[in-house]
Write a protein that holds these residues in place. Sequence first.
Motif, short mmCIF file in Angstrom:
data_model
loop_
_atom_site.label_atom_id
_atom_site.label_comp_id
_atom_site.label_asym_id
_atom_site.label_seq_id
_atom_site.Cartn_x
_atom_site.Cartn_y
_atom_site.Cartn_z
N ARG A 157 0.86 -1.18 0.00
CA ARG A 157 0.00 0.00 0.00
C ARG A 157 0.90 1.23 0.00
O ARG A 157 1.52 1.56 1.01
CB ARG A 157 -0.90 -0.04 1.24
N LEU A 159 0.01 4.45 -0.72
CA LEU A 159 -0.66 5.64 -0.19
C LEU A 159 -1.55 5.15 0.94
O LEU A 159 -2.52 4.43 0.71
CB LEU A 159 -1.49 6.32 -1.28
N ASP A 160 -1.20 5.51 2.17
CA ASP A 160 -1.92 5.02 3.35
C ASP A 160 -3.03 6.02 3.68
O ASP A 160 -2.83 6.96 4.45
CB ASP A 160 -0.95 4.85 4.51
N ASP A 161 -4.17 5.82 3.08
CA ASP A 161 -5.27 6.78 3.17
C ASP A 161 -5.95 6.67 4.53
O ASP A 161 -6.65 5.70 4.81
CB ASP A 161 -6.27 6.53 2.04
N ALA A 177 -3.09 11.43 4.23
CA ALA A 177 -2.83 10.24 3.42
C ALA A 177 -1.33 10.13 3.19
O ALA A 177 -0.82 10.56 2.15
CB ALA A 177 -3.59 10.31 2.09
N ALA A 179 2.27 9.37 2.05
CA ALA A 179 2.82 8.73 0.85
C ALA A 179 3.89 7.73 1.30
O ALA A 179 5.09 7.96 1.13
CB ALA A 179 3.39 9.77 -0.09
N ASP A 182 6.79 6.67 -1.00
CA ASP A 182 7.94 7.57 -1.09
C ASP A 182 8.79 7.49 0.18
O ASP A 182 10.02 7.62 0.13
CB ASP A 182 7.47 9.01 -1.30
N VAL A 219 -0.99 5.59 -8.14
CA VAL A 219 -1.87 6.17 -7.13
C VAL A 219 -1.23 7.40 -6.49
O VAL A 219 -1.92 8.24 -5.91
CB VAL A 219 -2.23 5.11 -6.05
N LEU A 220 0.09 7.55 -6.62
CA LEU A 220 0.80 8.68 -6.04
C LEU A 220 0.85 9.89 -6.97
O LEU A 220 1.30 10.96 -6.56
CB LEU A 220 2.23 8.27 -5.68
N ARG A 222 -0.62 12.92 -8.83
CA ARG A 222 -1.78 13.82 -8.72
C ARG A 222 -2.33 14.13 -10.10
O ARG A 222 -1.59 14.50 -11.01
CB ARG A 222 -1.37 15.11 -8.01
#
Length: 249
Positions: A157, A159-161, A177, A179, A182, A219-220, A222
């Motif tokens: 995962r 992006l840990d929303d 959220a 990242a 990264d 997903v990272l 924008r």
Amino acid sequence: MLQVWAIAGIPEIVPGDDLATIIGERAGRLEDGDILAVTSKIVSKAEGRVVHAADREQAITDETVRIVATKRHPGGLTRIVENRLGIVGAAAGVDASNTPEGTVLLLPLDPDASAAALRAALERRFGLRLGVVITDTLGRAWREGQTDVAIGGSGVRLLDDLRGSLDAQGRRLDVTAPAVGDEIASAADLVKRKSAGLPVAVLRGLGHLLDDGAPGARVLIRDSANDMFRLGTDEAYGQGFEAGRVSGG
């Protein structure tokens, strides 16, 4: 507890090399839940993304989808662009370092697919549940220096929303959220270093981020509708000036 270390002994990678075998033979004892952070450069080399290019600038142009900003300086021209992967950065990810004379290295065609293939092969080899993150180095707006970021991933995962959950005081989180993809890449870079010949790192202690159904690194990125900094200052000014001229304003 988080542990991070680099895998030693990985040789110079050439087109056609089996990265899973090379990494697997040198990784030592992995554990269920480990995440491997792999520098994109060795993925590109293994996949044959080395191209002959007497002019690096032309290679950058060929990989560019959109120019964000340009700046001339004593050393030449810096171009911040969006490349074919949707990544915004300098030189479209085209790399002329540590490649044979007269060649440049392009980013993997599909870093998420590369990560998925590598993960599947390593999981079969070790009989463990693993994650793989493909990393590359980017500069950052508003800050000096560069850091590694995730450009591909599988089983992690990225992006840990946390939106909709509560903080320690019971307040609702509406924009949080992290990242984590990264953050994984940056942590790995601390032990891989840039010139030490250590292109792969293992991170242990982040098993809670493993997710077989997690989307990849796209997903990272924008999307343009939410990008408040889509153009550089000079480019935005020029675009506005031209629009005013055409409209007669």
